[in-house]
Scaffold this active site. Structure first.
Site, PDB file in Angstrom:
ATOM      1  CG  ASP A  62      44.864  36.995  24.236  1.00  0.00           C
ATOM      2  OD1 ASP A  62      44.176  36.561  23.296  1.00  0.00           O
ATOM      3  OD2 ASP A  62      44.421  37.791  25.072  1.00  0.00           O
ATOM      4  CG  ASN A 128      41.141  43.481  34.946  1.00  0.00           C
ATOM      5  OD1 ASN A 128      41.050  43.532  33.717  1.00  0.00           O
ATOM      6  ND2 ASN A 128      41.917  42.600  35.567  1.00  0.00           N
ATOM      7  CG  HIS A 130      42.373  42.172  30.809  1.00  0.00           C
ATOM      8  ND1 HIS A 130      41.713  41.417  31.754  1.00  0.00           N
ATOM      9  CD2 HIS A 130      41.970  41.683  29.618  1.00  0.00           C
ATOM     10  CE1 HIS A 130      40.951  40.526  31.143  1.00  0.00           C
ATOM     11  NE2 HIS A 130      41.087  40.664  29.846  1.00  0.00           N
ATOM     12  CD  GLU A 135      44.739  40.059  34.070  1.00  0.00           C
ATOM     13  OE1 GLU A 135      44.074  41.110  34.040  1.00  0.00           O
ATOM     14  OE2 GLU A 135      44.217  38.933  34.185  1.00  0.00           O
TER      15      GLU A 135
HETATM   16  N1  LIG Z   1      41.991  37.807  26.484  1.00  0.00           N
HETATM   17  C1  LIG Z   1      40.654  38.222  26.271  1.00  0.00           C
HETATM   18  C2  LIG Z   1      40.643  39.692  25.917  1.00  0.00           C
HETATM   19  O1  LIG Z   1      41.343  39.876  24.696  1.00  0.00           O
HETATM   20  C3  LIG Z   1      39.216  40.186  25.810  1.00  0.00           C
HETATM   21  O2  LIG Z   1      39.213  41.537  25.425  1.00  0.00           O
HETATM   22  C4  LIG Z   1      38.523  40.027  27.139  1.00  0.00           C
HETATM   23  C5  LIG Z   1      37.101  40.543  27.132  1.00  0.00           C
HETATM   24  O3  LIG Z   1      36.207  39.570  26.684  1.00  0.00           O
HETATM   25  P1  LIG Z   1      34.760  39.848  26.185  1.00  0.00           P
HETATM   26  O4  LIG Z   1      34.874  40.521  24.870  1.00  0.00           O
HETATM   27  O5  LIG Z   1      34.125  38.479  26.080  1.00  0.00           O
HETATM   28  O6  LIG Z   1      34.102  40.702  27.217  1.00  0.00           O
HETATM   29  O7  LIG Z   1      38.513  38.643  27.440  1.00  0.00           O
HETATM   30  C6  LIG Z   1      39.742  37.944  27.459  1.00  0.00           C
HETATM   31  O8  LIG Z   1      40.357  38.197  28.679  1.00  0.00           O
END
Ligand SMILES: N[C@@H]1[C@@H](O)[C@H](O)[C@@H](COP(=O)(O)O)O[C@@H]1O
EC number: 3.5.99.6
Length: 234
Positions: A62, A128, A130, A135
């Site tokens: 993404d 949440n 995702h 989402e």
């Molecule tokens: N788009 C990214 C996700 O791909 C990732 O998994 C999430 C969790 O981030 P973290 O690994 O920093 O907790 O953050 C963002 O929203």
């Protein structure tokens, strides 16, 4: 799903690195990559290893809409800084967040995914539930699309920005359907804030309200956790 509960991030990242290595030795050529803090330890293991990735292809999940690749908050910048500068791939794809023409970005990315089917997908998970930027409510058969980020996600990601007002409100993301196409999925999650999402992902109902619950439908998922992220597992 195969669940590995490790002592800490270090041990988890070592396990993820070894699993990825095994996949590569067994012929994986296209790696699906993620941003966020969860895969950082894995990327450190990759950059400090002697493994050559220059024959492989990488495809990221993404990107924020509206950020140029040179913007330090963009996922392009993140990947360049944490992995690609030290370990270049033959080709690396990330959705072009600087292109406001969503149809163009989406069609191009879906074409890339069709040309280079992902062998091993690295994933994190949002508080949440995702995955990527899919989402709650995203259909399980979704392909690449543009999303409006939820307030929960904007707040969670505000730690990487000066204030939550600076966090882009939209993103381009691979869909859940695209993610489920990978042969092997390695999901990393650390810390107490992930515990609830992890329990729902593994033990909960398969529902679009918890995007990661779609992974219960996939035959080859490895979940690597620390003790805190695993603390709500029944
Ligand atoms: N788009 C990214 C996700 O791909 C990732 O998994 C999430 C969790 O981030 P973290 O690994 O920093 O907790 O953050 C963002 O929203």
């Amino acid at each position: 799903m195969k669940i590995l509960v490790t002592k800490n991030k270090e041990e988890a990242s070592k396990n993820a690195f070894e699993l990825l290595q095994t996949d590569i030795i067994n012929g994986a050529q296209v790696l699906g990559l993620a941003t966020g803090s969860s895969p950082l330890g894995l990327y450190q293991k990759m950059t400090s290893s002697s493994v050559d990735y220059s024959n492989l292809i990488s495809i990221n999940l993404d990107e924020y809409v509206g950020l140029k690749p040179t913007d330090p908050q963009s996922y392009h910048y993140f990947m360049e800084h944490h992995l690609f500068a030290q370990k270049p791939f033959a080709k690396s794809f990330i959705p072009d967040g600087s292109n406001p023409n969503a149809d163009e970005v989406i069609n191009h990315y879906n074409q890339i995914l069709a040309t280079y089917p992902i062998d091993t997908q690295i994933l994190g998970i949002g508080n949440n539930g995702h995955i990527g930027f899919n989402e709650p409510g995203t259909p399980f058969n979704s392909q690449t699309h543009q999303v409006k980020l939820t307030p929960t996600t904007i707040n969670a990601n505000a730690r990487f920005f000066t204030s939550s007002n600076d966090v882009p409100t939209e993103a381009y993301t691979m869909g859940i359907g695209s993610i489920l196409q990978a042969n092997h999925i390695i999901l990393l999650a650390f810390g107490k804030p992930k515990a609830d999402a992890i329990n729902k992902m593994i033990n909960g109902k398969i529902t679009t309200r918890v995007p990661a619950s779609a992974l219960q439908k996939h035959p080859n998922v490895t979940v690597i956790l620390d003790e805190q992220a695993a603390s709500k597992l029944a």
